[in-house]
Design a protein around this motif. Structure first.
Motif, PDB file in Angstrom:
ATOM      1  N   ASP A 115       0.835  -1.202   0.000  1.00 24.31           N
ATOM      2  CA  ASP A 115       0.000   0.000   0.000  1.00 24.31           C
ATOM      3  C   ASP A 115       0.871   1.254   0.000  1.00 24.31           C
ATOM      4  O   ASP A 115       0.581   2.217  -0.725  1.00 24.31           O
ATOM      5  N   PHE A 116       1.942   1.211   0.793  1.00 22.44           N
ATOM      6  CA  PHE A 116       2.865   2.350   0.804  1.00 22.44           C
ATOM      7  C   PHE A 116       3.499   2.546  -0.572  1.00 22.44           C
ATOM      8  O   PHE A 116       3.633   3.677  -1.053  1.00 22.44           O
ATOM      9  N   GLN A 140       1.062   4.193  -2.909  1.00 22.05           N
ATOM     10  CA  GLN A 140       0.907   5.613  -2.580  1.00 22.05           C
ATOM     11  C   GLN A 140       2.113   6.418  -3.041  1.00 22.05           C
ATOM     12  O   GLN A 140       1.973   7.506  -3.615  1.00 22.05           O
ATOM     13  N   LEU A 141       3.317   5.880  -2.808  1.00 23.65           N
ATOM     14  CA  LEU A 141       4.540   6.560  -3.224  1.00 23.65           C
ATOM     15  C   LEU A 141       4.587   6.699  -4.740  1.00 23.65           C
ATOM     16  O   LEU A 141       4.952   7.763  -5.265  1.00 23.65           O
ATOM     17  N   ARG A 142       4.209   5.658  -5.432  1.00 22.84           N
ATOM     18  CA  ARG A 142       4.207   5.688  -6.895  1.00 22.84           C
ATOM     19  C   ARG A 142       3.232   6.735  -7.426  1.00 22.84           C
ATOM     20  O   ARG A 142       3.540   7.471  -8.366  1.00 22.84           O
ATOM     21  N   LYS A 156       2.306   9.439  -5.903  1.00 25.12           N
ATOM     22  CA  LYS A 156       2.882  10.754  -5.636  1.00 25.12           C
ATOM     23  C   LYS A 156       3.990  11.077  -6.639  1.00 25.12           C
ATOM     24  O   LYS A 156       4.043  12.180  -7.201  1.00 25.12           O
ATOM     25  N   LEU A 168      -4.523   8.632  -3.439  1.00 23.09           N
ATOM     26  CA  LEU A 168      -3.403   7.887  -2.858  1.00 23.09           C
ATOM     27  C   LEU A 168      -2.299   8.831  -2.377  1.00 23.09           C
ATOM     28  O   LEU A 168      -1.592   8.526  -1.417  1.00 23.09           O
ATOM     29  N   VAL A 169      -2.172   9.980  -3.050  1.00 23.64           N
ATOM     30  CA  VAL A 169      -1.202  10.986  -2.611  1.00 23.64           C
ATOM     31  C   VAL A 169      -1.616  11.530  -1.241  1.00 23.64           C
ATOM     32  O   VAL A 169      -0.780  11.705  -0.350  1.00 23.64           O
ATOM     33  N   GLU A 179      -3.389   9.922   0.956  1.00 24.10           N
ATOM     34  CA  GLU A 179      -3.126   8.850   1.920  1.00 24.10           C
ATOM     35  C   GLU A 179      -1.642   8.797   2.281  1.00 24.10           C
ATOM     36  O   GLU A 179      -1.284   8.548   3.438  1.00 24.10           O
ATOM     37  N   PHE A 180      -0.767   9.028   1.288  1.00 22.52           N
ATOM     38  CA  PHE A 180       0.679   9.012   1.520  1.00 22.52           C
ATOM     39  C   PHE A 180       1.065  10.059   2.568  1.00 22.52           C
ATOM     40  O   PHE A 180       1.815   9.769   3.516  1.00 22.52           O
ATOM     41  N   TYR A 181       0.567  11.283   2.405  1.00 23.70           N
ATOM     42  CA  TYR A 181       0.936  12.350   3.319  1.00 23.70           C
ATOM     43  C   TYR A 181       0.172  12.307   4.632  1.00 23.70           C
ATOM     44  O   TYR A 181       0.549  12.975   5.598  1.00 23.70           O
ATOM     45  N   ARG A 207      -0.188   9.591   6.426  1.00 21.05           N
ATOM     46  CA  ARG A 207       0.280   8.480   7.250  1.00 21.05           C
ATOM     47  C   ARG A 207       0.711   8.966   8.643  1.00 21.05           C
ATOM     48  O   ARG A 207       1.284  10.014   8.790  1.00 21.05           O
TER      49      ARG A 207
END
Length: 205
Positions: free
Chosen positions: A47-48, A51-53, A55, A198-199, A201-203, A205
């Motif tokens: 999942d991380f 999300q990173l991808r 972003k 997803l971006v 969600e990334f930030y 966390r």
């Protein structure tokens, strides 16, 4: 101004997608990542990782803007009232270099950044040379008189690979564009699927 340190098409190949929809993208021929290990079988992303991808893809699309600046845009979107992922897209599309690119005054988002930085653009009659300048709804963006006949500008307006979106009204005879509305994700003509949720969600966390 944020400086791009890597070749722009390496972003394409790292993502494995033709994120700008350009016919010259090497992804059209080689869908694997650059480097000697690029053809290794890819494992399933966590999942991380997803999300990173997401972003990296969105950040890279706008000329690979710096992480510091991208985070600042996210924080602003998060402060505003409304859907953070939609606001993030709207703020990115409000950048002057993004509008110059959308209006088809130049061929690529990288060229748009350079075009603005070199002083070829005016906003509401005033010269602006900051690519990240935030345009407001109703602003009129214009190519300076001495730059209107540049060959690469005239060629860009004739590009068939993309159209001017509805939230920008462009007049290629006068070389002007009006920013009509802040767009939502569905309004933006991305050649690939962008996932600003997803971006967020990334930030978050």
């Amino acid at each position: 101004m944020s400086k791009r340190h890597s070749q722009k098409y390496k972003i394409d190949r790292r993502m494995g997608e033709n994120i700008w929809g350009r016919p010259k993208s090497p992804v059209n021929r080689r869908e694997y990542a650059p480097g000697q290990h690029g053809q290794r079988r890819k494992g399933k992303l966590s999942d991380f990782g997803l999300q990173l991808r997401a972003k990296q893809k969105l950040k890279g699309y706008y000329g690979n803007i710096s992480e510091k600046h991208f985070l600042r845009i996210y924080k602003e979107a998060n402060r505003l009232k409304g859907d953070t992922s939609e606001l993030l897209i709207g703020l990115l599309e409000s950048r002057l270099d993004a509008i110059v690119y959308r209006a088809k005054f130049v061929a690529t988002v990288f060229a748009a950044r350079q075009f603005v930085n070199h002083g070829h653009v005016k906003v509401n009659g005033q010269r602006v040379n900051i690519p990240s300048y935030r345009c407001k709804v109703g602003d009129v963006i214009e190519v300076r008189d001495r730059s209107k006949q540049l060959a690469f500008v005239l060629e860009a307006t004739q590009l068939a690979e993309r159209d001017v979106p509805d939230y920008i009204e462009a007049d290629h005879n006068k070389m002007t564009a009006t920013y009509k509305a802040m767009p939502q994700l569905a309004d933006v003509p991305y050649p690939v699927v962008m996932e600003p949720n997803l971006v967020v969600e990334f930030y978050s966390r």
